[in-house]
Design a protein around this motif. Structure first.
Motif, short mmCIF file in Angstrom:
data_model
loop_
_atom_site.label_atom_id
_atom_site.label_comp_id
_atom_site.label_asym_id
_atom_site.label_seq_id
_atom_site.Cartn_x
_atom_site.Cartn_y
_atom_site.Cartn_z
N TRP A 1 -38.79 -89.84 75.50
CA TRP A 1 -38.09 -90.42 74.20
C TRP A 1 -36.50 -91.27 74.75
CZ3 TRP A 1 -35.34 -88.37 69.95
CH2 TRP A 1 -34.38 -88.71 68.99
N ASP A 2 -36.06 -89.31 74.91
CA ASP A 2 -34.67 -89.28 75.36
C ASP A 2 -33.52 -90.05 75.78
OD1 ASP A 2 -33.47 -88.19 77.32
OD2 ASP A 2 -33.74 -88.63 79.29
N PRO A 3 -33.55 -90.61 74.28
CA PRO A 3 -32.49 -91.07 74.49
C PRO A 3 -30.87 -91.27 74.82
CG PRO A 3 -32.34 -90.32 71.97
CD PRO A 3 -33.32 -89.94 72.97
N ILE A 4 -30.52 -89.89 75.12
CA ILE A 4 -28.78 -90.08 75.95
C ILE A 4 -29.07 -89.70 77.52
CG2 ILE A 4 -27.37 -89.25 73.95
CD1 ILE A 4 -28.08 -86.10 74.65
N GLY A 5 -30.42 -90.25 77.66
CA GLY A 5 -30.68 -89.51 78.78
C GLY A 5 -30.20 -88.44 79.68
N ILE A 6 -30.41 -87.19 79.36
CA ILE A 6 -30.59 -86.04 79.88
C ILE A 6 -31.32 -85.41 80.30
CG2 ILE A 6 -28.84 -84.89 78.02
CD1 ILE A 6 -31.06 -83.46 76.35
N SER A 7 -32.48 -85.82 80.56
CA SER A 7 -33.34 -85.76 81.37
C SER A 7 -33.67 -85.20 82.99
CB SER A 7 -35.20 -85.57 80.39
OG SER A 7 -35.42 -87.28 81.07
N ARG A 8 -33.01 -86.61 83.64
CA ARG A 8 -32.74 -86.41 84.10
C ARG A 8 -32.30 -85.19 85.07
NH1 ARG A 8 -33.98 -91.37 82.45
NH2 ARG A 8 -31.47 -91.82 81.73
N ARG A 9 -31.00 -85.12 84.57
CA ARG A 9 -30.25 -84.21 84.42
C ARG A 9 -30.23 -82.74 84.62
NH1 ARG A 9 -26.75 -87.78 81.18
NH2 ARG A 9 -26.44 -89.71 82.45
N ASP A 10 -29.51 -81.71 85.67
CA ASP A 10 -29.54 -80.64 84.73
C ASP A 10 -29.22 -80.52 83.21
OD1 ASP A 10 -30.09 -77.46 85.33
OD2 ASP A 10 -27.96 -77.33 86.49
N TRP A 11 -29.63 -79.91 82.23
CA TRP A 11 -29.96 -80.23 81.12
C TRP A 11 -30.54 -79.58 80.04
CZ3 TRP A 11 -25.45 -82.45 79.23
CH2 TRP A 11 -25.21 -82.32 77.98
N PRO A 12 -30.15 -78.09 79.26
CA PRO A 12 -31.14 -77.19 78.30
C PRO A 12 -32.11 -78.32 78.08
CG PRO A 12 -28.34 -77.38 77.59
CD PRO A 12 -28.73 -78.35 78.96
N LYS A 13 -33.03 -78.52 78.41
CA LYS A 13 -34.30 -77.87 77.46
C LYS A 13 -34.52 -78.17 76.04
CE LYS A 13 -37.23 -78.83 81.98
NZ LYS A 13 -35.96 -78.53 82.39
N ASP A 14 -33.64 -77.59 75.22
CA ASP A 14 -33.98 -77.23 73.93
C ASP A 14 -32.80 -78.25 73.07
OD1 ASP A 14 -31.45 -77.05 74.14
OD2 ASP A 14 -31.87 -75.24 73.63
N GLU A 15 -32.20 -80.07 74.13
CA GLU A 15 -31.09 -80.88 73.12
C GLU A 15 -32.18 -81.99 72.10
OE1 GLU A 15 -28.32 -82.94 72.39
OE2 GLU A 15 -28.21 -81.34 74.12
N TYR A 16 -33.51 -81.79 71.89
CA TYR A 16 -34.11 -82.71 70.77
C TYR A 16 -35.01 -81.85 69.98
CZ TYR A 16 -32.81 -85.92 74.29
OH TYR A 16 -31.95 -87.83 74.99
N GLN A 17 -34.85 -80.71 70.27
CA GLN A 17 -35.76 -79.49 69.70
C GLN A 17 -35.51 -79.75 68.01
OE1 GLN A 17 -36.63 -75.67 71.78
NE2 GLN A 17 -38.00 -76.80 73.03
N SER A 18 -34.09 -79.68 67.75
CA SER A 18 -34.05 -80.13 65.84
C SER A 18 -35.12 -81.01 65.55
CB SER A 18 -32.17 -80.51 65.80
OG SER A 18 -32.27 -81.44 66.52
N TYR B 1 -47.35 -79.75 69.49
CA TYR B 1 -46.51 -79.25 68.73
C TYR B 1 -45.76 -78.97 70.92
CZ TYR B 1 -42.12 -77.36 66.91
OH TYR B 1 -40.81 -76.55 66.89
N ARG B 2 -46.38 -78.66 71.44
CA ARG B 2 -45.51 -78.12 72.47
C ARG B 2 -45.43 -80.08 74.34
NH1 ARG B 2 -48.67 -72.57 74.24
NH2 ARG B 2 -46.55 -71.50 73.47
N ARG B 3 -46.66 -80.62 73.20
CA ARG B 3 -46.59 -82.41 73.87
C ARG B 3 -45.68 -82.46 73.63
NH1 ARG B 3 -47.48 -79.72 77.08
NH2 ARG B 3 -49.87 -78.22 76.90
N VAL B 4 -45.51 -82.61 72.21
CA VAL B 4 -44.23 -83.37 71.72
C VAL B 4 -43.19 -83.01 72.06
CG1 VAL B 4 -43.69 -84.29 68.75
CG2 VAL B 4 -45.66 -83.83 69.34
N ASP B 5 -42.44 -82.57 71.79
CA ASP B 5 -41.45 -81.54 72.43
C ASP B 5 -41.51 -82.17 73.83
OD1 ASP B 5 -39.34 -79.88 73.16
OD2 ASP B 5 -40.34 -79.07 74.59
N GLU B 6 -42.04 -82.63 74.72
CA GLU B 6 -42.34 -82.63 76.87
C GLU B 6 -41.92 -84.17 76.33
OE1 GLU B 6 -45.85 -81.52 77.90
OE2 GLU B 6 -45.00 -79.48 78.27
#
Length: 143
Positions: free
Chosen positions: A52-69, A41-46
């Motif tokens: 995957w990061d389709p909106i490119g937020i992982s390179r910015r200071d953005w909440p890490k829960d964006e795709y958890q839904s 579960y944790r690895r899939v989240d990562e």
């Protein structure tokens, strides 16, 4: 991709993970996941956040829960050994339709590679735990 997969598998074996709000979500499912499934579960989240990061937020200071839904459904599909094409279709639908990003050139190939990575992680983590798993082809392997 192999280097990335090796790094994620090594991280999984070492038990490392980024900080997130996963545990409360999992408790809300009504039961505690076995350790190997929690690790998956944790690895899939990562993977969803950093790769995957389709909106490119992982390179910015953005909440890490964006795709958890989207995480519980992808995780469940992996556990239920859904056909890789079904997982791919789900991720494409999210990206193209729900996020409104459209069907960009290369989306199928990129998403197919992502699903291959997710299936490899599933197989690696669950094989380590001794569970029987089916690879994408449906062939069953045992540890």
């Amino acid at each position: 991709m192999r280097h990335l997969l090796s790094a994620l598998i090594s991280s999984a074996k070492a038990g490392g993970n980024r900080q997130s709000n996963l545990d409360p979500e999992i408790r809300n499912m009504g039961q505690r996941l076995p350790d190997d499934q929690m690790q998956l579960y944790r690895r899939v989240d990562e993977v969803l956040f950093y790769i995957w990061d389709p909106i490119g937020i992982s390179r910015r200071d953005w909440p890490k829960d964006e795709y958890q839904s989207y995480l519980p459904r992808v995780f469940t599909m992996l556990l239920e050994q859904a056909e890789p094409e079904k997982i791919q279709d789900y991720l494409i639908q999210i990206e193209a339709e729900y996020m409104g990003l459209g069907r960009k050139f290369g989306i199928k190939k990129r998403t197919r590679n992502l699903v291959s990575l997710l299936c490899s992680l599933r197989n690696s983590i669950l094989l380590e735990s001794g569970e029987n798993v089916k690879w994408g082809s449906g062939v069953e392997y045992q540890k």
